[in-house]
Design an enzyme around this catalytic site. Structure first.
Site, PDB file in Angstrom:
ATOM      1  N   MET A  94     -15.426 -23.190  18.066  1.00  0.00           N
ATOM      2  CA  MET A  94     -16.174 -22.861  18.889  1.00  0.00           C
ATOM      3  C   MET A  94     -16.765 -22.219  18.316  1.00  0.00           C
ATOM      4  O   MET A  94     -16.481 -20.812  17.854  1.00  0.00           O
ATOM      5  CB  MET A  94     -14.578 -22.096  18.258  1.00  0.00           C
ATOM      6  CG  MET A  94     -12.973 -22.560  19.161  1.00  0.00           C
ATOM      7  SD  MET A  94     -13.001 -23.147  20.407  1.00  0.00           S
ATOM      8  CE  MET A  94     -12.559 -22.009  21.557  1.00  0.00           C
ATOM      9  N   ARG A  95     -17.925 -22.684  18.608  1.00  0.00           N
ATOM     10  CA  ARG A  95     -19.094 -21.800  18.818  1.00  0.00           C
ATOM     11  C   ARG A  95     -20.311 -22.392  19.167  1.00  0.00           C
ATOM     12  O   ARG A  95     -20.559 -23.655  19.768  1.00  0.00           O
ATOM     13  CB  ARG A  95     -19.579 -22.657  17.334  1.00  0.00           C
ATOM     14  CG  ARG A  95     -20.631 -21.484  16.413  1.00  0.00           C
ATOM     15  CD  ARG A  95     -21.104 -22.044  15.235  1.00  0.00           C
ATOM     16  NE  ARG A  95     -22.936 -21.584  15.191  1.00  0.00           N
ATOM     17  CZ  ARG A  95     -23.216 -20.837  14.273  1.00  0.00           C
ATOM     18  NH1 ARG A  95     -22.136 -19.728  13.887  1.00  0.00           N
ATOM     19  NH2 ARG A  95     -24.141 -19.849  14.562  1.00  0.00           N
ATOM     20  N   HIS A 113     -12.508 -30.138  26.966  1.00  0.00           N
ATOM     21  CA  HIS A 113     -12.225 -28.791  27.060  1.00  0.00           C
ATOM     22  C   HIS A 113     -11.315 -29.090  28.122  1.00  0.00           C
ATOM     23  O   HIS A 113     -10.474 -29.221  28.515  1.00  0.00           O
ATOM     24  CB  HIS A 113     -12.977 -27.756  27.690  1.00  0.00           C
ATOM     25  CG  HIS A 113     -12.829 -26.745  28.244  1.00  0.00           C
ATOM     26  ND1 HIS A 113     -13.491 -25.769  27.353  1.00  0.00           N
ATOM     27  CD2 HIS A 113     -12.586 -26.370  29.548  1.00  0.00           C
ATOM     28  CE1 HIS A 113     -13.227 -24.647  28.233  1.00  0.00           C
ATOM     29  NE2 HIS A 113     -12.239 -24.965  29.092  1.00  0.00           N
ATOM     30  N   ASP A 145     -24.239 -29.700  27.555  1.00  0.00           N
ATOM     31  CA  ASP A 145     -24.908 -29.351  28.268  1.00  0.00           C
ATOM     32  C   ASP A 145     -25.875 -28.215  27.866  1.00  0.00           C
ATOM     33  O   ASP A 145     -24.769 -27.669  26.757  1.00  0.00           O
ATOM     34  CB  ASP A 145     -25.850 -29.751  29.651  1.00  0.00           C
ATOM     35  CG  ASP A 145     -24.945 -28.750  30.063  1.00  0.00           C
ATOM     36  OD1 ASP A 145     -24.262 -28.216  29.544  1.00  0.00           O
ATOM     37  OD2 ASP A 145     -24.888 -29.211  31.302  1.00  0.00           O
ATOM     38  N   GLY A 147     -25.125 -25.322  28.735  1.00  0.00           N
ATOM     39  CA  GLY A 147     -24.343 -23.979  29.499  1.00  0.00           C
ATOM     40  C   GLY A 147     -23.674 -24.521  28.721  1.00  0.00           C
ATOM     41  O   GLY A 147     -22.817 -25.137  28.102  1.00  0.00           O
ATOM     42  N   VAL A 148     -22.236 -23.248  29.891  1.00  0.00           N
ATOM     43  CA  VAL A 148     -20.654 -23.484  28.374  1.00  0.00           C
ATOM     44  C   VAL A 148     -19.788 -24.529  28.811  1.00  0.00           C
ATOM     45  O   VAL A 148     -19.601 -24.099  30.176  1.00  0.00           O
ATOM     46  CB  VAL A 148     -20.346 -21.456  28.775  1.00  0.00           C
ATOM     47  CG1 VAL A 148     -18.800 -21.935  27.966  1.00  0.00           C
ATOM     48  CG2 VAL A 148     -21.206 -21.020  27.299  1.00  0.00           C
ATOM     49  N   ASP A 149     -19.712 -25.582  29.023  1.00  0.00           N
ATOM     50  CA  ASP A 149     -18.443 -25.987  29.362  1.00  0.00           C
ATOM     51  C   ASP A 149     -19.064 -26.737  30.441  1.00  0.00           C
ATOM     52  O   ASP A 149     -18.515 -27.114  31.604  1.00  0.00           O
ATOM     53  CB  ASP A 149     -17.379 -25.765  29.733  1.00  0.00           C
ATOM     54  CG  ASP A 149     -16.619 -24.909  28.156  1.00  0.00           C
ATOM     55  OD1 ASP A 149     -16.898 -25.490  27.115  1.00  0.00           O
ATOM     56  OD2 ASP A 149     -15.768 -24.080  27.748  1.00  0.00           O
ATOM     57  N   GLU A 178      -5.099 -34.123  26.483  1.00  0.00           N
ATOM     58  CA  GLU A 178      -6.033 -34.778  25.292  1.00  0.00           C
ATOM     59  C   GLU A 178      -6.625 -35.641  24.018  1.00  0.00           C
ATOM     60  O   GLU A 178      -7.356 -36.704  24.228  1.00  0.00           O
ATOM     61  CB  GLU A 178      -6.752 -33.352  24.604  1.00  0.00           C
ATOM     62  CG  GLU A 178      -6.591 -31.892  25.815  1.00  0.00           C
ATOM     63  CD  GLU A 178      -7.451 -30.891  24.759  1.00  0.00           C
ATOM     64  OE1 GLU A 178      -8.031 -30.779  23.841  1.00  0.00           O
ATOM     65  OE2 GLU A 178      -6.313 -29.359  25.161  1.00  0.00           O
TER      66      GLU A 178
HETATM   67  C1  GAR Z   1      -8.095 -28.193  22.283  1.00  0.00           C
HETATM   68  O1  GAR Z   1      -7.140 -27.363  23.099  1.00  0.00           O
HETATM   69  C2  GAR Z   1      -9.352 -28.490  22.926  1.00  0.00           C
HETATM   70  O2  GAR Z   1      -9.746 -28.283  23.913  1.00  0.00           O
HETATM   71  C3  GAR Z   1      -9.846 -27.169  22.883  1.00  0.00           C
HETATM   72  O3  GAR Z   1      -9.294 -26.405  21.234  1.00  0.00           O
HETATM   73  C4  GAR Z   1      -8.126 -26.661  21.122  1.00  0.00           C
HETATM   74  C5  GAR Z   1      -8.674 -27.908  19.403  1.00  0.00           C
HETATM   75  O4  GAR Z   1      -7.323 -27.957  18.939  1.00  0.00           O
HETATM   76  N1  GAR Z   1     -10.981 -26.545  22.600  1.00  0.00           N
HETATM   77  C6  GAR Z   1     -11.872 -25.243  23.409  1.00  0.00           C
HETATM   78  O5  GAR Z   1     -11.338 -24.735  24.033  1.00  0.00           O
HETATM   79  C7  GAR Z   1     -13.212 -25.453  23.581  1.00  0.00           C
HETATM   80  N2  GAR Z   1     -14.141 -24.604  24.373  1.00  0.00           N
HETATM   81  P1  GAR Z   1      -7.732 -28.630  17.682  1.00  0.00           P
HETATM   82  O6  GAR Z   1      -8.223 -28.600  16.689  1.00  0.00           O
HETATM   83  O7  GAR Z   1      -5.954 -29.401  17.502  1.00  0.00           O
HETATM   84  O8  GAR Z   1      -7.923 -30.555  18.194  1.00  0.00           O
END
Ligand code: GAR
Length: 206
Positions: A94-95, A113, A145, A147-149, A178
């Protein structure tokens, strides 16, 4: 004669269930890679425990120890270079990474994402999806890249959104997907099967 393994660095901030899915696929032999290092910007991230449990070097990189974003990114880059990583996997990291960092690993950083990008980038995508009233959501693996996502999309998976869903229920349904598509996308990178042309990513056949 052992062939050189494809090296992943996994960058995390939280629970690390995606990290676990990647580790599991490696241990099951369905993902031909190794993870020399897991790096977190959050000290308490459970993902660091998961790394330790599997003999992977866990590193907490404390943003507060650096005078700014560029210094943090430089330290991160040095760590990754020292491990000679082939691919950087953002996994709930988250950075936002700066331009210099992204350029120095051009085409070698991917992210997962929890929405069907380009819908709902940024924070709380599952809540954004619920508030928008979409009937389907999902997850996206994409190149990173500046940008954000916003980078080129590698794989996506779709899930239904039910009237009864809250953020937790939808997040759980998406997370299951995921765990399937992230290791799969990484294996495509390992096999060098992806071609990027402007925004479009295509898969070379075997
Ligand atoms: C996941 O849902 C991932 O897609 C999201 O954080 C969660 C991490 O879960 N990522 C984002 O939102 C990035 N923008 P995890 O730590 O259990 O893998």
């Amino acid at each position: 004669m052992g062939s050189k393994k494809f090296k992943l660095a996994v960058l995390v901030s939280g629970q690390g269930t995606n990290l676990q899915a990647i580790i599991d696929q490696i241990e099951q032999g369905t993902l031909a890679a190794e993870i020399p290092i897991v790096i977190s910007n959050a000290k308490e991230a459970f993902a660091l425990e998961r790394a330790k449990n599997h003999g992977i070097k866990p590193v907490f990189l404390d943003p507060k120890s650096y005078s700014g974003k560029e210094e943090f990114d430089r330290a991160l880059k040095d760590l990754l270079r020292a491990e000679a990583v082939d691919l950087v996997c953002l996994s709930g990291f988250m950075r936002i990474l700066g331009k210099a960092f992204i350029n120095s690993f051009a085409g070698k950083i991917i992210n997962i994402h929890p929405s069907l990008l380009p819908a709902f980038p940024g924070l709380h995508p599952q809540q954004q999806a619920l508030e928008h009233g979409v009937k389907f959501s999902g997850c996206t693996v994409h190149f990173v890249d500046e940008g954000v996502d916003s980078g080129p999309i590698i794989l996506q998976s779709v899930v239904p959104v039910y009237d009864s869903d809250d953020e937790e229920a939808l997040s759980k349904r998406i997370l299951e997907q995921e765990h399937i598509i992230y290791p799969r996308a990484i294996q495509l990178m390992v096999e060098n099967r992806l071609t990027v042309s402007e925004r479009k990513v295509t898969q070379k056949k075997n």
